[in-house]
Design an enzyme around this catalytic site. Structure first.
Site, short mmCIF file in Angstrom:
data_model
loop_
_atom_site.label_atom_id
_atom_site.label_comp_id
_atom_site.label_asym_id
_atom_site.label_seq_id
_atom_site.Cartn_x
_atom_site.Cartn_y
_atom_site.Cartn_z
N GLU A 1 0.94 -1.13 0.10
CA GLU A 1 0.04 0.03 -0.03
C GLU A 1 0.86 1.14 0.10
O GLU A 1 0.75 1.94 1.14
CB GLU A 1 -0.78 0.02 1.24
CG GLU A 1 -1.91 -1.26 1.04
CD GLU A 1 -3.16 -1.12 2.26
OE1 GLU A 1 -2.91 -0.47 3.25
OE2 GLU A 1 -3.79 -1.93 2.08
N GLU B 1 -4.95 -8.28 -0.96
CA GLU B 1 -5.81 -8.10 0.30
C GLU B 1 -7.20 -8.02 -0.26
O GLU B 1 -7.46 -7.05 -1.13
CB GLU B 1 -5.27 -7.15 1.24
CG GLU B 1 -4.08 -7.24 1.64
CD GLU B 1 -3.49 -6.09 2.94
OE1 GLU B 1 -4.38 -5.29 3.24
OE2 GLU B 1 -2.48 -5.78 3.16
#
Length: 584
Positions: A181, A302
């Site tokens: 991220e 994810e």
């Protein structure tokens, strides 16, 4: 200086003056050793070992993988994950407090040895394994690239230089993900943030590919900015980076946590409705069109629902199941690899069983096709009211209803229920048998279909919820609420004087479930988690607020609260203040 330090300096020296080297490198044109699309398909489905190696050590707790509430990882856990049908595992790793001093930034050997053990267990279990730099992305990379560039860049390079050398002889079933991220605070916006990300990915690429062993052909997993794919620009930027490398062993990665209002249960989005479905199809189509159709794998590294950060019950059970069924199946249809985010909330690492077997069953069924669902997974029967037929719409998804069972006993079609197309009607004669003097869930109807997972209708007996006056402070205020077998769906908050929205996120009257408020069924309360920092912090003093509690039975209850400094008073009756006098 040791050899590792010399190697790190050499690699950093090579990487720093050659930002963009990966984009300029012309790769050999020989046939790839393996097909990356097939490799990715063998990863399907995947699972995350979350909240284990992605925590932060402290001076008192060193190398503590139990810091976030999970037990030590065992070989049995990893083997069990494989047995559940998963074919890949993502192992998030945070290095921040596991590094030595500059300029070596030596990874703690005890910690790395423990990571090795788990990686080897996973490889032994025939799982494909992904490791990454995880929470470092926001603990020091996010700040550092804009405000302390050289320090941040050299630290990032040092980590990957060590990992590349350490794992160079591991099979290509081990892959490297550059950064979790990626985000860059203090940048001049998305353009500069993308430049920072390209710089890190270029250096990562060069370090790994210029190292020895199998790193020449090791799969490398590269994220979009923020692993976001709602923005076409983010997707385009990653595509451009990948195509410039001309490297046949690159995998793109994004993360997916659903349509945000539904994902956290805010704004009245408490059901898995059209906007939530559209959000899946539009986003998945975006990466499918850009990457998958061109031979570049897409891995959703994810996925889940953001409301799970508060509690897995933030999203109502049936709505949660519909989301997972639809999302996973659509990913499968588009050839997009999905890896479940699990920090212990789903697969219990102590019992080695699923905390929610229904969720697992519908996920596992979605790996192979569609499951049938229904508009809801409950039926509420109000005590002392006449029982009538109840109809629920089924989402058959191409399947056929085979049977309906009550606590294992097969029910009789036309006598106990009637199926007309997609409409399932439960007869009053059947439901009358399910009435109880006790409130709460009293029985379960199981619908079985010719394909996919079962669907469950939970039967609740309830009375009208009862609410009481209360007084407290912003840090401990609760509302006594006798649920009487009912379940809380959402809460609205509006100022009485002008009807405007009250409380946090005042773009909506419907507050965030589990964050601004939440039910406590055991103690018959409505709570306000960290109220003085969340809900009450954003209420105006001395302005009366009308709360409307919506229940899944369809009932609603009104309540009124007023905050005055740290004091909160709640009543069942609206109070208007006129000329200093209270009028009831």
């Amino acid at each position: 200086m040791n050899k590792l330090f010399l190697s790190v300096l050499l690699l950093i020296g090579l990487a720093m003056p050659n930002i963009g080297l990966a984009a300029e490198t012309v790769k050999p044109k020989e046939k790839p050793v393996y097909d990356i699309m097939r490799y990715a398909s063998e990863m399907q489905p995947g699972w995350n070992l979350g909240n284990t190696f992605d925590g932060f050590d402290t001076g008192e707790v060193v190398l503590d993988e139990t810091a976030w509430g999970n037990p030590l990882v065992t070989r049995e856990l990893i083997t069990k994950i494989k047995d559940q049908g998963f074919n890949s595992i993502r192992i998030p790793i945070t290095f921040d407090t596991r590094l030595g001093e500059a300029p070596e930034y030596t990874i703690n050997p005890e910690f790395l040895s423990r990571v090795d053990q788990v990686v080897n267990w996973a490889l032994d279990a025939k799982l494909k394994v992904m490791i990454n730099i995880h929470h470092d992305s926001w603990s020091w990379v996010a700040n550092g690239m804009a405000w302390d560039h050289d320090y941040t860049f050299s630290k990032f390079n040092a980590i990957w230089a060590q990992l590349s050398q350490h794992y160079k002889d591991y099979s290509t079933d081990l892959m490297f993900e550059s950064l979790n991220e990626p985000q860059f605070w203090g940048s001049g916006g998305d353009v500069e943030s993308q430049e920072f990300l390209n710089e890190l990915n270029d250096s990562f690429y060069t370090i790994v590919r210029d190292s020895d062993g199998l790193n020449k052909i090791r799969p490398l997993v590269i994220p979009t900015l923020n692993t976001n794919f709602e923005k076409q620009e983010n997707v385009n930027n990653l595509y451009n980076w990948i195509t410039k490398t001309n490297d046949p062993y690159i995998i793109s990665t994004v993360h997916y946590y659903g349509f945000w209002p539904f994902s956290v249960n805010i704004g009245g989005y408490y059901t898995f409705e059209e906007n939530s479905m559209k959000h899946i199809t539009e986003n998945f189509d975006r990466v499918y069109d850009k990457f998958t159709t061109k031979g570049i794998p897409v891995v959703i590294g994810e996925f889940g629902l953001l409301g799970f950060d508060q509690n897995t019950g933030t999203i109502q059970q049936g709505e949660k199941l519909k989301f997972f069924e639809y999302m996973i199946n659509y990913a499968e249809e588009k050839g997009i690899i999905h890896m479940l985010w699990d920090n212990g909330q789903h697969f219990n690492r102590t019992t080695l069983e699923w905390n929610d077997p229904q969720l697992y069953n519908i996920m596992a069924a979605s790996w192979k096709g569609r499951s049938s669902t229904a508009e809801t997974d409950f039926i509420f029967l109000k005590q002392d009211e006449k029982i009538t037929d109840v109809t629920r719409s089924l989402n058959l998804n191409g399947n056929k209803l085979v049977s309906l069972r009550l606590e294992g006993k097969k029910l009789v079609a036309k006598k106990d229920y009637v199926l007309n197309g997609n409409s399932l009607t439960l007869k009053a004669s059947l439901l009358s048998q399910l009435v109880s003097n006790e409130t709460g869930k009293t029985s379960v109807l199981t619908a079985t279909f010719n394909k996919g997972a079962d669907w469950y209708f939970n039967i609740y007996n309830f009375e009208m919820p009862l609410i009481k006056d209360s007084t407290g402070t912003t840090s401990n205020f609760t509302i006594p609420l006798q649920y009487n077998g009912d379940l809380l769906k959402t809460m609205e908050a509006k100022y009485v004087d002008d009807g405007s929205n009250a409380g946090p996120q005042n773009w909506t009257s419907f507050k965030e479930f589990g964050y601004a408020f939440g039910p406590n069924y055991q103690d018959n309360l409505v709570t306000f988690p960290n109220g003085n920092e969340r809900f009450f912090k954003e209420l105006n003093d001395k302005r009366e607020v009308e709360l409307t509690f919506h229940f899944w039975s369809g009932e609603t209850v009104k309540y009124f609260i007023t905050k005055d400094g740290d004091t909160v008073i709640g009543t069942t009756v609206k109070t208007q203040k006129l000329d200093g006098a209270a009028v009831f």
